[in-house]
Design a protein around this motif. Structure first.
Motif, PDB file in Angstrom:
ATOM      1  N   LEU A   1      -5.825  -5.504  -4.967  1.00  0.00           N
ATOM      2  CA  LEU A   1      -5.763  -6.470  -3.870  1.00  0.00           C
ATOM      3  C   LEU A   1      -6.219  -5.838  -2.567  1.00  0.00           C
ATOM      4  O   LEU A   1      -7.061  -6.369  -1.869  1.00  0.00           O
ATOM      5  CB  LEU A   1      -4.346  -7.014  -3.703  1.00  0.00           C
TER       6      LEU A   1
ATOM      7  N   SER B   1      -3.048 -11.511   1.290  1.00  0.00           N
ATOM      8  CA  SER B   1      -2.242 -10.326   1.005  1.00  0.00           C
ATOM      9  C   SER B   1      -2.286  -9.383   2.198  1.00  0.00           C
ATOM     10  O   SER B   1      -3.196  -9.447   3.030  1.00  0.00           O
ATOM     11  CB  SER B   1      -2.713  -9.620  -0.272  1.00  0.00           C
TER      12      SER B   1
ATOM     13  N   GLU C   1      -5.236  -5.679 -14.557  1.00  0.00           N
ATOM     14  CA  GLU C   1      -4.774  -5.203 -13.256  1.00  0.00           C
ATOM     15  C   GLU C   1      -5.937  -5.242 -12.263  1.00  0.00           C
ATOM     16  O   GLU C   1      -6.977  -4.647 -12.498  1.00  0.00           O
ATOM     17  CB  GLU C   1      -4.230  -3.779 -13.385  1.00  0.00           C
TER      18      GLU C   1
ATOM     19  N   VAL D   1      -4.963 -14.890  -5.699  1.00  0.00           N
ATOM     20  CA  VAL D   1      -4.202 -14.432  -4.542  1.00  0.00           C
ATOM     21  C   VAL D   1      -4.847 -15.080  -3.332  1.00  0.00           C
ATOM     22  O   VAL D   1      -6.050 -14.931  -3.112  1.00  0.00           O
ATOM     23  CB  VAL D   1      -4.244 -12.893  -4.427  1.00  0.00           C
TER      24      VAL D   1
ATOM     25  N   ALA E   1       1.951 -10.566  -0.944  1.00  0.00           N
ATOM     26  CA  ALA E   1       0.851 -11.416  -1.400  1.00  0.00           C
ATOM     27  C   ALA E   1       1.358 -12.834  -1.621  1.00  0.00           C
ATOM     28  O   ALA E   1       2.483 -13.039  -2.070  1.00  0.00           O
ATOM     29  CB  ALA E   1       0.246 -10.882  -2.687  1.00  0.00           C
TER      30      ALA E   1
ATOM     31  N   VAL F   1       3.947 -12.250 -12.584  1.00  0.00           N
ATOM     32  CA  VAL F   1       3.020 -11.197 -12.153  1.00  0.00           C
ATOM     33  C   VAL F   1       3.744  -9.862 -12.106  1.00  0.00           C
ATOM     34  O   VAL F   1       4.970  -9.801 -11.981  1.00  0.00           O
ATOM     35  CB  VAL F   1       2.422 -11.480 -10.754  1.00  0.00           C
ATOM     36  N   GLU F   2       2.968  -8.793 -12.210  1.00  0.00           N
ATOM     37  CA  GLU F   2       3.480  -7.441 -12.003  1.00  0.00           C
ATOM     38  C   GLU F   2       2.657  -6.829 -10.879  1.00  0.00           C
ATOM     39  O   GLU F   2       1.431  -6.789 -10.964  1.00  0.00           O
ATOM     40  CB  GLU F   2       3.356  -6.620 -13.280  1.00  0.00           C
ATOM     41  N   THR F   3       3.334  -6.398  -9.823  1.00  0.00           N
ATOM     42  CA  THR F   3       2.686  -5.823  -8.650  1.00  0.00           C
ATOM     43  C   THR F   3       2.985  -4.334  -8.622  1.00  0.00           C
ATOM     44  O   THR F   3       4.112  -3.920  -8.914  1.00  0.00           O
ATOM     45  CB  THR F   3       3.212  -6.500  -7.366  1.00  0.00           C
ATOM     46  N   ARG F   4       1.980  -3.528  -8.257  1.00  0.00           N
ATOM     47  CA  ARG F   4       2.148  -2.072  -8.216  1.00  0.00           C
ATOM     48  C   ARG F   4       1.607  -1.502  -6.918  1.00  0.00           C
ATOM     49  O   ARG F   4       0.642  -2.020  -6.358  1.00  0.00           O
ATOM     50  CB  ARG F   4       1.408  -1.405  -9.376  1.00  0.00           C
TER      51      ARG F   4
ATOM     52  N   MET G   1      -2.528  -1.547  -3.416  1.00  0.00           N
ATOM     53  CA  MET G   1      -1.650  -2.536  -4.036  1.00  0.00           C
ATOM     54  C   MET G   1      -2.459  -3.292  -5.089  1.00  0.00           C
ATOM     55  O   MET G   1      -3.570  -3.741  -4.819  1.00  0.00           O
ATOM     56  CB  MET G   1      -1.108  -3.518  -2.994  1.00  0.00           C
ATOM     57  N   THR G   2      -1.886  -3.417  -6.301  1.00  0.00           N
ATOM     58  CA  THR G   2      -2.555  -4.141  -7.384  1.00  0.00           C
ATOM     59  C   THR G   2      -1.635  -5.227  -7.923  1.00  0.00           C
ATOM     60  O   THR G   2      -0.428  -5.198  -7.688  1.00  0.00           O
ATOM     61  CB  THR G   2      -2.954  -3.206  -8.541  1.00  0.00           C
ATOM     62  N   MET G   3      -2.229  -6.157  -8.684  1.00  0.00           N
ATOM     63  CA  MET G   3      -1.440  -7.207  -9.296  1.00  0.00           C
ATOM     64  C   MET G   3      -2.018  -7.536 -10.671  1.00  0.00           C
ATOM     65  O   MET G   3      -3.231  -7.588 -10.845  1.00  0.00           O
ATOM     66  CB  MET G   3      -1.450  -8.452  -8.417  1.00  0.00           C
TER      67      MET G   3
END
Length: 134
Positions: A26, A126, A23, A123, A48, A59-62, A110-112
């Motif tokens: 961004l 973003s 993780e 990325v 992003a 991808v998983e974005t949080r 925001m993370t990815m």
């Protein structure tokens, strides 16, 4: 829907490398504005544009409240690849909302995380936007 009483925005065009199944942060933004109204709804929107390597499958974005991944998780969005990995870029969007009694000086991040067996990708751009609605 009420009126937007405050908005914060940040963006980057610097390339950020995504490491295999790790993780990565961004963007982070902190609201430092005092509001005339309390108790508004906070809407956090992230976007992003990414390019994944050939071994990546998605991808998983949080979104987090706070400046790190140890903050309160607000939203999770998973995206599978809609084209062959490594063939081009695609966009990922995420949105989270919360009701805070006091939204002064609150940070959002925001993370990815790439879903991959090898290297992740990068990325290209973003953005992170925060709106307070009363």
């Amino acid at each position: 829907m009420g009126d937007i009483t405050d908005k914060s925005f940040t963006k980057t065009t610097a390339a950020i490398t995504l490491t295999s199944a790790s993780e990565g942060t961004l963007l982070s933004v902190t609201r430092g504005v005092s509001l005339a109204f309390r108790g508004g709804q906070t809407i956090v929107k992230g976007w992003a544009n990414i390019v994944l390597n050939t071994s990546a499958t998605g991808v998983e974005t949080r979104l987090y409240r706070g400046t790190t991944t140890s903050g309160t998780e607000m939203a999770v969005a998973s995206a599978g690849i809609l084209m062959a990995a490594g063939s081009g870029g695609f966009d990922v969007c995420i949105e989270g909302t919360e009701q805070l009694g006091d939204a002064d000086n609150v940070s959002y991040t925001m993370t990815m995380t790439p879903v991959t067996t090898g290297s992740g990708g990068s990325v290209r751009q973003s953005a992170l936007e925060i709106e307070i609605v009363n």
